[in-house]
Write an enzyme that holds these catalytic residues in place. Structure first.
Site, mmCIF file in Angstrom:
data_model
loop_
_atom_site.group_PDB
_atom_site.id
_atom_site.type_symbol
_atom_site.label_atom_id
_atom_site.label_comp_id
_atom_site.label_asym_id
_atom_site.label_seq_id
_atom_site.Cartn_x
_atom_site.Cartn_y
_atom_site.Cartn_z
ATOM 1 N N ASN A 53 -10.147 -8.550 2.620
ATOM 2 C CA ASN A 53 -9.018 -8.856 3.062
ATOM 3 C C ASN A 53 -8.161 -10.472 3.260
ATOM 4 O OD1 ASN A 53 -8.472 -6.296 3.441
ATOM 5 N ND2 ASN A 53 -10.124 -5.530 4.980
ATOM 6 N N ALA B 122 1.904 3.506 -2.098
ATOM 7 C CA ALA B 122 1.118 4.699 -2.696
ATOM 8 C C ALA B 122 0.106 5.469 -1.939
ATOM 9 C CB ALA B 122 1.086 4.873 -3.703
ATOM 10 N N GLY B 123 -0.345 4.442 -0.380
ATOM 11 C CA GLY B 123 -1.120 5.042 -0.078
ATOM 12 C C GLY B 123 -0.964 6.335 0.848
ATOM 13 N N GLN B 124 -1.687 7.153 2.024
ATOM 14 C CA GLN B 124 -1.522 8.040 2.758
ATOM 15 C C GLN B 124 -0.440 7.925 3.534
ATOM 16 O OE1 GLN B 124 -4.698 9.972 4.731
ATOM 17 N NE2 GLN B 124 -5.067 8.465 4.728
ATOM 18 N N ARG C 24 -13.109 -0.464 4.508
ATOM 19 C CA ARG C 24 -14.977 -0.658 4.098
ATOM 20 C C ARG C 24 -15.733 0.157 3.770
ATOM 21 N NH1 ARG C 24 -19.424 -2.723 9.331
ATOM 22 N NH2 ARG C 24 -17.541 -2.117 10.402
ATOM 23 N N GLN D 51 -0.428 -12.921 0.357
ATOM 24 C CA GLN D 51 0.630 -12.223 1.080
ATOM 25 C C GLN D 51 1.555 -12.985 1.615
ATOM 26 O OE1 GLN D 51 -0.005 -8.171 2.106
ATOM 27 N NE2 GLN D 51 -0.229 -7.648 0.198
ATOM 28 N N GLY E 176 0.464 -1.497 0.447
ATOM 29 C CA GLY E 176 -0.467 0.263 -0.039
ATOM 30 C C GLY E 176 0.819 1.481 -0.047
ATOM 31 N N HIS F 116 -7.768 -4.195 18.278
ATOM 32 C CA HIS F 116 -7.279 -2.833 17.569
ATOM 33 C C HIS F 116 -8.826 -1.630 16.800
ATOM 34 C CE1 HIS F 116 -6.220 1.262 15.495
ATOM 35 N NE2 HIS F 116 -6.530 0.451 13.918
ATOM 36 N N ASP G 198 -2.831 3.388 18.826
ATOM 37 C CA ASP G 198 -4.023 3.410 20.807
ATOM 38 C C ASP G 198 -3.135 3.877 21.238
ATOM 39 O OD1 ASP G 198 -5.915 2.167 19.020
ATOM 40 O OD2 ASP G 198 -4.498 0.238 19.045
HETATM 41 P P1 NAD Z 1 -5.055 4.613 1.469
HETATM 42 O O1 NAD Z 1 -6.446 4.143 0.949
HETATM 43 O O2 NAD Z 1 -4.902 5.299 1.849
HETATM 44 O O3 NAD Z 1 -3.224 3.781 1.041
HETATM 45 C C1 NAD Z 1 -3.868 1.954 0.258
HETATM 46 C C2 NAD Z 1 -3.232 1.586 -0.654
HETATM 47 O O4 NAD Z 1 -3.152 0.250 -0.038
HETATM 48 C C3 NAD Z 1 -3.947 2.304 -1.437
HETATM 49 O O5 NAD Z 1 -2.355 2.722 -2.222
HETATM 50 C C4 NAD Z 1 -4.406 0.728 -2.382
HETATM 51 O O6 NAD Z 1 -3.633 0.852 -3.604
HETATM 52 C C5 NAD Z 1 -3.144 -0.335 -2.219
HETATM 53 N N1 NAD Z 1 -3.379 -1.501 -1.609
HETATM 54 C C6 NAD Z 1 -4.902 -2.115 -2.191
HETATM 55 N N2 NAD Z 1 -5.159 -3.203 -1.789
HETATM 56 C C7 NAD Z 1 -3.302 -3.638 -2.169
HETATM 57 C C8 NAD Z 1 -2.223 -5.355 -1.971
HETATM 58 N N3 NAD Z 1 -3.513 -6.170 -2.353
HETATM 59 N N4 NAD Z 1 -1.530 -5.181 -2.402
HETATM 60 C C9 NAD Z 1 -0.680 -3.787 -2.306
HETATM 61 N N5 NAD Z 1 -1.143 -2.393 -1.849
HETATM 62 C C10 NAD Z 1 -2.671 -2.580 -1.765
HETATM 63 O O7 NAD Z 1 -5.324 3.931 3.282
HETATM 64 P P2 NAD Z 1 -4.155 4.676 4.241
HETATM 65 O O8 NAD Z 1 -5.014 5.886 4.628
HETATM 66 O O9 NAD Z 1 -2.881 4.522 3.844
HETATM 67 O O10 NAD Z 1 -4.823 3.661 5.262
HETATM 68 C C11 NAD Z 1 -4.488 1.762 4.809
HETATM 69 C C12 NAD Z 1 -4.430 0.998 6.428
HETATM 70 O O11 NAD Z 1 -4.118 1.310 7.142
HETATM 71 C C13 NAD Z 1 -6.167 0.509 5.513
HETATM 72 O O12 NAD Z 1 -6.481 -0.353 6.318
HETATM 73 C C14 NAD Z 1 -6.607 1.587 7.172
HETATM 74 O O13 NAD Z 1 -7.254 1.236 8.172
HETATM 75 C C15 NAD Z 1 -5.603 0.855 8.288
HETATM 76 N N6 NAD Z 1 -4.748 2.249 9.608
HETATM 77 C C16 NAD Z 1 -4.756 0.939 10.297
HETATM 78 C C17 NAD Z 1 -4.454 1.845 11.557
HETATM 79 C C18 NAD Z 1 -4.001 1.336 13.548
HETATM 80 O O14 NAD Z 1 -3.619 1.570 14.070
HETATM 81 N N7 NAD Z 1 -3.941 -0.329 12.833
HETATM 82 C C19 NAD Z 1 -4.187 3.293 11.638
HETATM 83 C C20 NAD Z 1 -4.984 3.813 10.332
HETATM 84 C C21 NAD Z 1 -5.192 3.808 9.703
HETATM 85 C C1 LMR Z 2 -7.393 3.979 13.181
HETATM 86 O O1 LMR Z 2 -7.210 4.351 14.311
HETATM 87 O O2 LMR Z 2 -7.112 5.916 12.819
HETATM 88 C C2 LMR Z 2 -7.531 3.700 11.816
HETATM 89 O O3 LMR Z 2 -7.911 2.286 12.439
HETATM 90 C C3 LMR Z 2 -8.385 4.225 11.360
HETATM 91 C C4 LMR Z 2 -9.737 3.707 11.894
HETATM 92 O O4 LMR Z 2 -11.032 3.543 10.689
HETATM 93 O O5 LMR Z 2 -10.410 3.598 12.577
#
Ligand code: NAD
Ligand code: LMR
Length: 324
Positions: free
Chosen positions: A105, A13-15, A92, A112, A11, A187, A159
């Site tokens: 997922n 290229a994501g945020q 979701r 993976q 991921g 989480h 958290d």
């Molecule tokens: P995002 O949508 O900006 O980026 C996700 C990236 O994953 C995208 O670029 C997408 O193309 C890529 N992707 C999707 N399927 C893929 C695959 N099979 N292989 C490789 N890449 C793939 O999302 P984000 O804001 O970067 O968040 C990513 C994840 O992290 C989300 O599930 C979010 O809920 C989670 N998150 C978890 C926590 C935590 O504390 N555990 C905190 C924040 C966000």
């Molecule tokens: C967070 O805790 O910020 C992430 O898991 C995003 C969410 O969906 O709560």
């Protein structure tokens, strides 16, 4: 200089990827003297965006960055990987049930996990960030039978950091005054941030706050902070999530005396063996250990059990879907 450590980020290229990669390349993940090679895994449609991020990484001329690889093939991305940060996941969408998300997922984390099993380095350490993080980690782990189970972890450090910050603000102390904070469970909104073992100035934190604040404000604020960030920013937490991922892996590799991480349960504190649940942990010699011997009162027991029950439900759902 030592051989570079290969760090794979999915991921990319994501945020979160955008907030994470530059910090890894600058040495904040593994240490200021450890060269890294980055492998960026994306879906085909996002490979071009990942290439753009790689161009920016090049433009930083990071002394520790020894190379960048970009691919949409997990077998390539995880080949020889020492650290894997599994960030990419499907969020979701409206109308989706939990089972749909777990199923979608599973299609990501199963393959993976298998690619990690078949191609990663012997010392591979995996942190799952993509939600639902604990159960995605379980799916990946169950698809990697040749990798020691303990190498699969999920992130509750965000958290944990949120809990430190909320408590520090309430007691008007620096975060560095707080010791022994713990997040238990999933989480998710059922997580339990525990002030009965946390200490401020050497005294139990729970005894320094109003019980109603602890119950009605502190716990829900920490547990629902992700939703509050989404509401305020219009997007889920990214820089703080990347920061927590850096903290988790840094401490796993370099050691720490007490933090929170979701790791496979060995049955401690009544959490069924195998469930990937958050515990109070320390890292010694590059391995997480659950901190033992804590007394759990009825208030804490009820909350830990509720979050663990949710993890069991998620495990059973992915089992029913044939993902583990
Ligand atoms: P995002 O949508 O900006 O980026 C996700 C990236 O994953 C995208 O670029 C997408 O193309 C890529 N992707 C999707 N399927 C893929 C695959 N099979 N292989 C490789 N890449 C793939 O999302 P984000 O804001 O970067 O968040 C990513 C994840 O992290 C989300 O599930 C979010 O809920 C989670 N998150 C978890 C926590 C935590 O504390 N555990 C905190 C924040 C966000
Ligand atoms: C967070 O805790 O910020 C992430 O898991 C995003 C969410 O969906 O709560």
């Amino acid at each position: 200089m030592a051989a570079p450590v290969k760090v794979t980020v999915t991921g990319a290229a994501g945020q979160i990827g955008y907030a994470l990669l530059f910090r890894i390349a600058s040495g904040q993940l593994l240490g200021a003297d450890v060269p890294v090679k980055l492998s960026l895994l994306e879906i085909p449609q996002a490979v071009k965006a990942a290439e753009g991020t790689a161009m920016e990484l090049d433009d930083c001329a990071f002394p520790l960055l020894s190379g960048i690889e970009i691919t949409d093939d997990p077998n390539v991305a995880f080949a020889g990987a020492n650290v894997a940060l599994l960030v990419g996941a499907m969020p979701r969408k409206a109308g989706m049930e939990r089972g749909d998300l777990l199923g979608a997922n599973g299609g990501i984390f199963g393959p993976q996990g298998k690619a990690i099993n078949d191609h990663a380095a012997d010392d591979i350490r995996v942190l799952v960030v993509g939600n639902p993080a604990n159960t995605n980690a379980l799916i990946a782990q169950q698809n990697a039978p040749d990798v020691p189970a303990e190498r699969f972890t999920a992130m509750t450090r965000l958290d944990h950091n949120r809990a430190l910050s909320q408590l520090a603000a309430k007691l008007q102390v620096p975060v560095t005054e707080i010791r022994n904070m713990t997040i238990w469970g999933n989480h998710s909104a059922t997580q339990y941030p525990d002030l009965f073992h946390a200490e401020v100035g050497g005294k139990v934190a729970a005894e320094q706050v109003d019980p109603e604040w602890l119950r009605e404000t502190f716990i829900p604020t920490v547990a629902k902070r992700g939703a509050a960030i989404i509401e305020a920013r219009g997007a889920s937490s990214a820089a703080s999530a990347a920061n927590a991922a850096i903290d988790h892996v840094h401490d796993w590799v370099n050691g720490t005396d007490w933090t929170s991480a979701a790791i496979p349960s060995d049955g401690s504190y009544g959490v069924p063996e195998g469930i990937i649940s958050s515990f109070p942990v320390r890292s010694v010699g590059g391995r997480w250990e659950i901190i033992q011997g804590l007394e759990i009162d009825a208030f804490s027991r009820e909350r830990i059990d509720a979050s663990v029950a949710e993890l069991i439900e998620e495990r059973d759902a992915v089992r029913e879907l044939g993902l583990i």
